[in-house]
Write a protein that holds these residues in place. Structure first.
Motif, short mmCIF file in Angstrom:
data_model
loop_
_atom_site.label_atom_id
_atom_site.label_comp_id
_atom_site.label_asym_id
_atom_site.label_seq_id
_atom_site.Cartn_x
_atom_site.Cartn_y
_atom_site.Cartn_z
N ALA A 89 0.63 -1.15 0.53
CA ALA A 89 -0.06 0.04 -0.52
C ALA A 89 1.19 1.18 0.23
CB ALA A 89 -0.46 -0.23 1.31
N ALA A 90 1.82 1.26 0.59
CA ALA A 90 2.88 2.07 0.67
C ALA A 90 4.48 1.70 1.07
CB ALA A 90 2.40 3.44 1.62
N ALA A 91 4.78 2.40 1.04
CA ALA A 91 6.59 2.05 2.04
C ALA A 91 7.57 3.53 2.60
CB ALA A 91 7.62 1.67 1.15
N ALA A 92 8.50 3.21 3.08
CA ALA A 92 9.01 4.04 3.61
C ALA A 92 10.36 3.51 3.85
CB ALA A 92 8.44 4.60 4.97
N THR A 93 11.90 4.72 3.37
CA THR A 93 12.96 4.40 4.04
C THR A 93 13.90 5.12 4.78
OG1 THR A 93 14.06 5.15 1.50
CG2 THR A 93 12.87 2.43 1.20
N GLY A 94 14.79 4.47 5.11
CA GLY A 94 15.38 5.75 5.69
C GLY A 94 15.44 5.29 7.90
N ALA A 95 16.07 6.51 8.49
CA ALA A 95 15.77 6.00 9.77
C ALA A 95 14.78 5.98 10.77
CB ALA A 95 16.54 7.10 10.02
N PRO A 96 14.38 4.93 11.02
CA PRO A 96 13.17 4.71 12.07
C PRO A 96 12.29 6.08 12.78
CG PRO A 96 15.00 3.36 12.87
CD PRO A 96 15.15 4.47 11.97
N LYS A 97 13.52 6.88 13.13
CA LYS A 97 13.36 8.49 13.29
C LYS A 97 11.77 9.41 12.61
CE LYS A 97 17.38 10.68 12.57
NZ LYS A 97 18.41 11.53 13.87
N GLU A 98 12.10 8.79 11.56
CA GLU A 98 11.93 9.39 10.46
C GLU A 98 9.94 8.93 10.56
OE1 GLU A 98 14.22 9.18 7.05
OE2 GLU A 98 16.04 10.44 7.97
N TRP A 99 9.91 8.06 11.02
CA TRP A 99 8.60 7.32 10.66
C TRP A 99 7.41 7.20 11.90
CZ3 TRP A 99 11.90 1.78 10.00
CH2 TRP A 99 12.59 1.81 8.71
N VAL A 100 8.04 8.30 12.55
CA VAL A 100 7.11 8.75 13.73
C VAL A 100 6.82 9.28 13.73
CG1 VAL A 100 7.35 6.39 15.48
CG2 VAL A 100 8.72 8.78 15.50
N PRO A 101 5.15 10.05 14.07
CA PRO A 101 5.01 11.87 13.71
C PRO A 101 6.38 13.04 14.81
CG PRO A 101 3.39 10.86 13.77
CD PRO A 101 4.37 10.05 14.36
N GLU A 102 6.63 14.19 14.54
CA GLU A 102 7.11 15.18 15.81
C GLU A 102 7.17 14.90 16.79
OE1 GLU A 102 9.10 19.13 15.82
OE2 GLU A 102 8.29 18.48 13.85
N GLY A 103 7.77 14.60 17.69
CA GLY A 103 6.96 14.58 19.16
C GLY A 103 6.98 13.42 19.94
N GLU A 104 6.56 12.25 19.32
CA GLU A 104 6.41 10.67 19.32
C GLU A 104 7.75 9.94 19.43
OE1 GLU A 104 3.34 9.07 17.65
OE2 GLU A 104 2.48 11.12 17.92
N ASP A 105 7.78 9.46 20.12
CA ASP A 105 9.31 8.55 19.89
C ASP A 105 8.54 7.21 20.14
OD1 ASP A 105 10.73 10.81 21.69
OD2 ASP A 105 9.52 9.73 23.60
N LEU A 106 10.05 6.09 19.52
CA LEU A 106 10.06 5.24 19.36
C LEU A 106 9.90 4.24 19.96
CD1 LEU A 106 12.85 5.50 16.59
CD2 LEU A 106 10.74 4.80 15.87
N VAL A 107 9.80 2.64 20.03
CA VAL A 107 9.64 1.72 21.54
C VAL A 107 10.23 0.44 21.17
CG1 VAL A 107 7.11 2.21 21.70
CG2 VAL A 107 7.65 -0.05 20.06
N SER A 108 10.59 0.31 22.70
CA SER A 108 11.36 -0.80 22.09
C SER A 108 11.35 -1.54 23.25
CB SER A 108 12.96 -0.53 22.83
OG SER A 108 13.04 -0.36 24.31
N PHE A 109 12.08 -3.19 22.81
CA PHE A 109 11.85 -4.24 24.73
C PHE A 109 12.83 -4.46 24.55
CE2 PHE A 109 10.59 -5.98 20.27
CZ PHE A 109 11.94 -6.81 19.93
N PRO A 110 13.18 -4.94 25.89
CA PRO A 110 14.65 -5.60 26.17
C PRO A 110 15.20 -7.25 25.62
CG PRO A 110 13.53 -6.02 28.34
CD PRO A 110 12.96 -5.25 26.85
N ARG A 111 16.51 -7.29 25.64
CA ARG A 111 17.28 -8.35 24.68
C ARG A 111 18.02 -9.39 25.96
NH1 ARG A 111 20.73 -7.82 21.54
NH2 ARG A 111 21.38 -5.67 21.30
N SER A 112 18.21 -10.74 25.66
CA SER A 112 18.93 -11.40 26.93
C SER A 112 19.62 -11.94 26.34
CB SER A 112 17.30 -11.29 28.29
OG SER A 112 18.74 -12.01 28.73
N THR A 113 20.56 -12.80 26.67
CA THR A 113 21.17 -13.97 25.93
C THR A 113 20.04 -15.36 27.49
OG1 THR A 113 23.09 -14.27 28.31
CG2 THR A 113 23.14 -12.81 26.26
N PHE A 114 20.67 -16.66 25.98
CA PHE A 114 20.15 -17.49 27.67
C PHE A 114 20.70 -17.89 28.74
CE2 PHE A 114 19.41 -19.21 22.92
CZ PHE A 114 18.14 -19.86 22.83
N ALA A 115 21.88 -17.39 29.14
CA ALA A 115 22.63 -17.27 30.05
C ALA A 115 21.40 -16.60 30.93
CB ALA A 115 23.90 -16.83 29.92
#
Length: 361
Positions: free
Chosen positions: A333-359
């Motif tokens: 339907a559409a597409a965007a390329t570039g940096a993720p911060k460009e994919w959210v409206p100004e003033g909004e933040d990207l979200v994240s989640f933690p990563r870990s090892t098996f240990a």
């Protein structure tokens, strides 16, 4: 002399082939994006005179109909396949001349589908290769449960008989060139190895080393889940796929991405999972472009749902788009390329989640 070029589709675990002689060639089970087949023909300096299908495919949209139209080649499809377009119906024993001293003979090999047909390439009447589609694979056979549940056991028994027919009729040195079996879910088991012959399969393939009852029982017990999108592939191929369009999708800015998410559409981030974990658009999905994106996105997305693709580069976007048309997801339907911060409206933040090892876990 003859040649056989292999066109590898690693994402789907399939292969297509171009085989011919000095001036003409035949394309076997070509992909939707058949430009690689045309390029191989140009390199060889041959004209594609025949395009053949071993069966109506359940795992990808074929490029055979359009390739035949573009090249003016005869389009050979098994006579038992019910299709809605003009083609040359092929029955067991039919032969066509490909080039000087080169012929292609159809061999009925039901099992993967009721109408499945293999094609034996003969040089001066001597079998040199067999294009076995979803029949005899490397160390296994194509799965028999993709057509109709009530036919599964009957088709499993037919697979056993078809494998034995090929083994009985072809010399041991004949190359076996399947379409499936290199990671494809059309294979009943994961095949090992890259090349094989009739002689090798006689000693290693369960279809040729096991009695029919034992073979069928084991085959049916080991069948894996069927990708959900398979239900749409057969009908698309039987109807005759439309020409593909690989032009770049419309560009989506941050506001449009947010609006499409709010409308319940899918927004798919193509970056690797580590980058996605560090920061992504809330509500987006992550299907890595370097993985089996065609298989897994098509498997999980509600069929027909509009999809917007987010990519690091135009090249990554184009590669994903090419993968997706192979399974009938034709136009993002559409597409965007570039940096993720460009994919959210100004003033909004990207979200994240933690990563870990098996240990750490």
């Amino acid at each position: 002399m003859f040649f056989i070029d292999t066109i590898e589709l690693e994402g789907l675990g399939n292969r297509s082939y171009l085989a011919g002689g000095r001036g003409a060639a035949v394309a076997v089970d070509p992909p939707r994006d058949f430009d690689q087949v045309l390029a191989a023909a140009v390199r060889r300096g041959v004209r594609i005179t025949h395009v053949v299908e071993t069966h109506i495919h359940n795992d990808y949209v074929t490029g055979g109909l359009e390739l035949a139209r573009v090249t003016g080649a005869a389009y050979l499809v098994p006579a038992g396949a019910r299709v809605s377009f003009a083609r040359v119906p092929v029955a067991d024993g039919d032969t066509v001349t490909v080039d000087d001293a080169l012929e292609l003979r159809a061999v009925a090999t039901p099992g993967h589908t009721p109408h499945h047909t293999s094609y034996v390439l003969l040089e001066q009447g001597r079998p040199v290769a067999a294009f076995t589609g979803g029949s005899l694979l490397i160390g296994t056979v194509g799965r028999p449960d993709l057509v109709e549940p009530r036919l599964t056991e009957r088709l499993a028994r037919a697979q056993h008989a078809s494998a034995h027919r090929l083994a009985a009729e072809l010399p041991d040195e004949t190359s076996v060139l399947p379409t499936h079996g290199f990671g494809s879910f059309c294979s009943s088991a994961q095949a090992e190895g890259d090349t094989t012959t009739i002689g090798k399969e006689k000693s290693a393939n369960a279809a040729l080393t096991t009695d029919v009852d034992s073979f069928v029982a084991r085959l049916l017990a080991e069948l894996d889940d069927i990708p959900a999108y398979y239900t749409h592939m057969g009908p698309a191929n039987a109807a005759g796929p439309a020409p593909l369009d690989l032009t770049a999708p419309a560009v989506a800015d941050a506001r449009e991405i947010a609006a499409r998410l709010a409308a319940g559409e899918w927004v798919v981030d193509l970056r690797n999972r580590v980058a996605f974990a560090e920061g992504h658009v809330a509500g987006s999905f992550n299907f890595e472009a370097e993985g089996k994106i065609a298989t897994y996105l098509a498997w999980l997305i509600p069929w027909g749902k509009p999809v917007t693709l987010l990519a690091e580069s135009p090249e990554q976007l184009a590669a994903a788009q090419r993968e997706l048309v192979r399974v009938g997801i034709d136009r993002p339907a559409a597409a965007a390329t570039g940096a993720p911060k460009e994919w959210v409206p100004e003033g909004e933040d990207l979200v994240s989640f933690p990563r870990s090892t098996f240990a750490g876990l």
